[in-house]
Motif scaffolding. Structure first.
Motif, PDB file in Angstrom:
ATOM      1  N   GLU A 238      57.663  27.737  25.593  1.00 17.17           N
ATOM      2  CA  GLU A 238      57.039  27.239  24.367  1.00 17.17           C
ATOM      3  C   GLU A 238      55.871  28.156  24.008  1.00 17.17           C
ATOM      4  O   GLU A 238      54.949  28.341  24.796  1.00 17.17           O
ATOM      5  N   LYS A 239      55.930  28.746  22.790  1.00 17.11           N
ATOM      6  CA  LYS A 239      54.981  29.800  22.406  1.00 17.11           C
ATOM      7  C   LYS A 239      53.527  29.326  22.419  1.00 17.11           C
ATOM      8  O   LYS A 239      52.612  30.070  22.779  1.00 17.11           O
ATOM      9  N   SER A 240      53.296  28.059  22.046  1.00 18.00           N
ATOM     10  CA  SER A 240      51.921  27.553  21.957  1.00 18.00           C
ATOM     11  C   SER A 240      51.305  27.279  23.320  1.00 18.00           C
ATOM     12  O   SER A 240      50.110  27.019  23.426  1.00 18.00           O
ATOM     13  N   LEU A 241      52.128  27.317  24.398  1.00 17.00           N
ATOM     14  CA  LEU A 241      51.633  26.961  25.730  1.00 17.00           C
ATOM     15  C   LEU A 241      51.653  28.134  26.707  1.00 17.00           C
ATOM     16  O   LEU A 241      51.665  27.944  27.918  1.00 17.00           O
ATOM     17  N   VAL A 242      51.693  29.383  26.168  1.00 14.25           N
ATOM     18  CA  VAL A 242      51.614  30.545  27.049  1.00 14.25           C
ATOM     19  C   VAL A 242      50.335  31.322  26.768  1.00 14.25           C
ATOM     20  O   VAL A 242      49.811  31.300  25.662  1.00 14.25           O
ATOM     21  N   ALA A 243      49.832  31.975  27.796  1.00  6.06           N
ATOM     22  CA  ALA A 243      48.620  32.782  27.683  1.00  6.06           C
ATOM     23  C   ALA A 243      48.877  34.120  28.357  1.00  6.06           C
ATOM     24  O   ALA A 243      49.726  34.214  29.253  1.00  6.06           O
ATOM     25  N   PRO A 244      48.168  35.190  27.951  1.00  4.31           N
ATOM     26  CA  PRO A 244      48.373  36.481  28.606  1.00  4.31           C
ATOM     27  C   PRO A 244      47.896  36.447  30.050  1.00  4.31           C
ATOM     28  O   PRO A 244      46.972  35.703  30.388  1.00  4.31           O
ATOM     29  N   LYS A 245      48.533  37.243  30.895  1.00  7.42           N
ATOM     30  CA  LYS A 245      48.132  37.318  32.300  1.00  7.42           C
ATOM     31  C   LYS A 245      47.930  38.777  32.666  1.00  7.42           C
ATOM     32  O   LYS A 245      48.886  39.546  32.705  1.00  7.42           O
ATOM     33  N   LYS A 246      46.691  39.150  32.895  1.00  7.08           N
ATOM     34  CA  LYS A 246      46.377  40.545  33.222  1.00  7.08           C
ATOM     35  C   LYS A 246      46.535  40.791  34.710  1.00  7.08           C
ATOM     36  O   LYS A 246      46.298  39.903  35.532  1.00  7.08           O
ATOM     37  N   ARG A 247      46.926  42.017  35.057  1.00  4.29           N
ATOM     38  CA  ARG A 247      47.037  42.415  36.464  1.00  4.29           C
ATOM     39  C   ARG A 247      45.940  43.421  36.793  1.00  4.29           C
ATOM     40  O   ARG A 247      45.673  44.322  35.992  1.00  4.29           O
ATOM     41  N   SER A 248      45.347  43.277  37.957  1.00  8.09           N
ATOM     42  CA  SER A 248      44.276  44.198  38.356  1.00  8.09           C
ATOM     43  C   SER A 248      44.825  45.356  39.187  1.00  8.09           C
ATOM     44  O   SER A 248      44.167  46.382  39.330  1.00  8.09           O
ATOM     45  N   GLY A 249      46.007  45.183  39.770  1.00  4.60           N
ATOM     46  CA  GLY A 249      46.554  46.197  40.683  1.00  4.60           C
ATOM     47  C   GLY A 249      45.694  46.345  41.932  1.00  4.60           C
ATOM     48  O   GLY A 249      45.764  47.358  42.626  1.00  4.60           O
ATOM     49  N   GLY A 250      44.863  45.328  42.220  1.00  2.00           N
ATOM     50  CA  GLY A 250      44.002  45.384  43.404  1.00  2.00           C
ATOM     51  C   GLY A 250      42.739  46.191  43.207  1.00  2.00           C
ATOM     52  O   GLY A 250      42.007  46.450  44.162  1.00  2.00           O
ATOM     53  N   ARG A 251      42.462  46.614  41.946  1.00  2.00           N
ATOM     54  CA  ARG A 251      41.264  47.430  41.668  1.00  2.00           C
ATOM     55  C   ARG A 251      40.157  46.581  41.044  1.00  2.00           C
ATOM     56  O   ARG A 251      40.440  45.625  40.325  1.00  2.00           O
ATOM     57  N   ASN A 252      38.898  46.990  41.298  1.00  2.00           N
ATOM     58  CA  ASN A 252      37.778  46.269  40.690  1.00  2.00           C
ATOM     59  C   ASN A 252      37.382  46.931  39.365  1.00  2.00           C
ATOM     60  O   ASN A 252      38.094  47.782  38.843  1.00  2.00           O
ATOM     61  N   ASN A 253      36.193  46.565  38.817  1.00  2.00           N
ATOM     62  CA  ASN A 253      35.809  47.056  37.490  1.00  2.00           C
ATOM     63  C   ASN A 253      35.488  48.559  37.470  1.00  2.00           C
ATOM     64  O   ASN A 253      35.436  49.161  36.398  1.00  2.00           O
ATOM     65  N   THR A 254      35.306  49.173  38.641  1.00  2.00           N
ATOM     66  CA  THR A 254      35.069  50.621  38.672  1.00  2.00           C
ATOM     67  C   THR A 254      36.353  51.391  38.996  1.00  2.00           C
ATOM     68  O   THR A 254      36.322  52.614  39.116  1.00  2.00           O
ATOM     69  N   GLY A 255      37.460  50.677  39.183  1.00  2.00           N
ATOM     70  CA  GLY A 255      38.732  51.328  39.494  1.00  2.00           C
ATOM     71  C   GLY A 255      38.968  51.529  40.971  1.00  2.00           C
ATOM     72  O   GLY A 255      39.963  52.126  41.371  1.00  2.00           O
ATOM     73  N   LYS A 256      38.043  51.050  41.815  1.00  2.00           N
ATOM     74  CA  LYS A 256      38.193  51.223  43.264  1.00  2.00           C
ATOM     75  C   LYS A 256      39.121  50.144  43.821  1.00  2.00           C
ATOM     76  O   LYS A 256      39.030  48.983  43.436  1.00  2.00           O
ATOM     77  N   MET A 257      40.026  50.543  44.728  1.00  2.00           N
ATOM     78  CA  MET A 257      40.940  49.578  45.343  1.00  2.00           C
ATOM     79  C   MET A 257      40.170  48.685  46.319  1.00  2.00           C
ATOM     80  O   MET A 257      39.611  49.167  47.305  1.00  2.00           O
ATOM     81  N   THR A 258      40.128  47.400  46.014  1.00  2.00           N
ATOM     82  CA  THR A 258      39.434  46.448  46.887  1.00  2.00           C
ATOM     83  C   THR A 258      40.406  45.492  47.569  1.00  2.00           C
ATOM     84  O   THR A 258      40.047  44.805  48.513  1.00  2.00           O
ATOM     85  N   MET A 259      41.631  45.408  47.072  1.00  2.00           N
ATOM     86  CA  MET A 259      42.683  44.604  47.718  1.00  2.00           C
ATOM     87  C   MET A 259      43.875  45.526  47.967  1.00  2.00           C
ATOM     88  O   MET A 259      44.390  46.134  47.025  1.00  2.00           O
ATOM     89  N   ARG A 260      44.265  45.652  49.233  1.00  2.00           N
ATOM     90  CA  ARG A 260      45.390  46.528  49.551  1.00  2.00           C
ATOM     91  C   ARG A 260      46.718  45.829  49.283  1.00  2.00           C
ATOM     92  O   ARG A 260      46.783  44.600  49.239  1.00  2.00           O
ATOM     93  N   TYR A 261      47.745  46.634  49.118  1.00  2.00           N
ATOM     94  CA  TYR A 261      49.128  46.160  49.045  1.00  2.00           C
ATOM     95  C   TYR A 261      49.455  45.357  47.785  1.00  2.00           C
ATOM     96  O   TYR A 261      50.405  44.583  47.760  1.00  2.00           O
ATOM     97  N   LEU A 262      48.638  45.512  46.732  1.00  2.00           N
ATOM     98  CA  LEU A 262      48.945  44.883  45.449  1.00  2.00           C
ATOM     99  C   LEU A 262      49.213  45.976  44.429  1.00  2.00           C
ATOM    100  O   LEU A 262      48.675  47.067  44.518  1.00  2.00           O
ATOM    101  N   GLY A 263      50.011  45.675  43.408  1.00  2.00           N
ATOM    102  CA  GLY A 263      50.211  46.627  42.321  1.00  2.00           C
ATOM    103  C   GLY A 263      51.628  46.632  41.809  1.00  2.00           C
ATOM    104  O   GLY A 263      52.556  46.212  42.504  1.00  2.00           O
ATOM    105  N   GLY A 264      51.791  47.104  40.592  1.00  2.00           N
ATOM    106  CA  GLY A 264      53.120  47.142  39.971  1.00  2.00           C
ATOM    107  C   GLY A 264      53.546  45.745  39.573  1.00  2.00           C
ATOM    108  O   GLY A 264      52.725  44.885  39.284  1.00  2.00           O
ATOM    109  N   GLY A 265      54.834  45.524  39.583  1.00  2.00           N
ATOM    110  CA  GLY A 265      55.338  44.197  39.259  1.00  2.00           C
ATOM    111  C   GLY A 265      55.684  44.038  37.792  1.00  2.00           C
ATOM    112  O   GLY A 265      55.152  44.741  36.929  1.00  2.00           O
ATOM    113  N   HIS A 266      56.567  43.105  37.525  1.00  2.00           N
ATOM    114  CA  HIS A 266      57.013  42.837  36.168  1.00  2.00           C
ATOM    115  C   HIS A 266      55.919  42.127  35.387  1.00  2.00           C
ATOM    116  O   HIS A 266      55.109  41.407  35.963  1.00  2.00           O
ATOM    117  N   LYS A 267      55.897  42.320  34.085  1.00  2.00           N
ATOM    118  CA  LYS A 267      54.941  41.604  33.233  1.00  2.00           C
ATOM    119  C   LYS A 267      55.234  40.106  33.277  1.00  2.00           C
ATOM    120  O   LYS A 267      56.384  39.689  33.333  1.00  2.00           O
TER     121      LYS A 267
END
Length: 274
Positions: free
Chosen positions: A30-59
């Motif tokens: 239902e279009k009115s009940l979906v929201a965007p979901k951003k992925r971090s890829g395990g990186r913080n606001n400076t682009g540094k990897m802070t969580m290992r083994y995350l990344g990629g994946g389907h939208k």
């Protein structure tokens, strides 16, 4: 709910066991009940990897789920049962009598066209949500609140359920999916029935690439690291790596980390099984 074993036409499909999705009735949310979901890829606001083994994946798009079930006394009709990529359980789209639409976690046995309702003094039928004070003892429940008005936090994943064991004063005794028995305020709400898609745990991925589609990158075992990287690293050849422990040195496999003075300890009657 049923499973399907694929024919071994490719190496990745040889051991694959898939969900048949025979209860799913809609392919688009239902279009009115979906929201965007951003992925971090395990990186913080400076682009540094802070969580290992995350990344990629389907939208993915996030489906906004009504965990509070606070439209008391307003009947709703189940319009569709849908797949949700953000959770193991199926979700149900409800059309309320006043015209509002909401997603809820679907219980096992919930059918399209069925009427469900939330509130006090409603019938204890599958999909109905009510306070623990009104649910008959011994009933199988799911999507349970821990604090009144908080929204469901326990027994929400595929096939999980709890059981209402007793009531005494302002507390109800509930046996949780982990095996833990604890006290919960009788003013907290719960939904009648078991969470849908109980066959989820029997699915077999079939290949490593399917994990990549879900945003999981390959995980390096601790024993193959160097001593500088992990307490279990180092050694000549295939060394066992010493006592199992985390990267920070905290022991694993049986070491108790729960605080002895935790405030909720007094509400736990019996701890979960090891």
């Amino acid at each position: 709910m049923s499973l399907r074993k694929l024919k071994p036409v490719t190496p990745g499909q040889r051991f694959r066991v898939v969900n048949d999705f025979d209860v799913v009735t809609a392919s688009r949310p239902e279009k009115s009940l979906v929201a965007p979901k951003k992925r971090s890829g395990g990186r913080n606001n400076t682009g540094k990897m802070t969580m290992r083994y995350l990344g990629g994946g389907h939208k993915k798009q996030y489906r906004i789920i009504d965990f509070k079930r606070d439209k008391d006394g307003v009947p709703a009709t189940v319009k569709t049962i849908e797949y949700d990529p953000n959770r193991t359980a199926y979700i149900a789209l409800l059309n309320y009598a006043d015209g509002e639409k909401r997603y809820v976690i679907a219980q096992s046995g919930l059918k399209v066209g069925q009427q469900i309702v939330a509130g006090a003094k409603v019938a204890p039928e599958v999909g109905n949500c009510m306070p623990l004070s009104d649910i008959p003892l011994g009933t199988v429940i799911s999507c349970i609140e821990l604090r009144p008005g908080q929204g469901a936090v326990m027994a929400r994943s595929a096939g999980s359920f709890a059981q209402l064991m007793a009531r005494d004063g302002k507390y109800a005794t509930v046996k949780l999916p982990s095996g833990e028995t604890r006290l919960i305020l009788i003013t907290c709400k719960a939904t009648i029935g078991t969470v849908s898609n109980s066959d989820h745990q029997l699915e077999v991925s079939g290949k490593a690439g399917r994990g990549r589609w879900q945003g999981r990158r390959p995980r390096t075992r601790a024993v193959v690291m160097n001593p500088v990287d992990h307490p279990m690293g180092g050694g000549e050849g295939k060394s066992s790596g010493g006592h199992p422990r985390s990267r920070n040195g905290i022991p694993a496999k049986g070491y108790k980390t729960r605080s002895k003075t935790k405030a909720s300890n007094k509400y736990i009657i019996e701890r979960r099984k090891k």
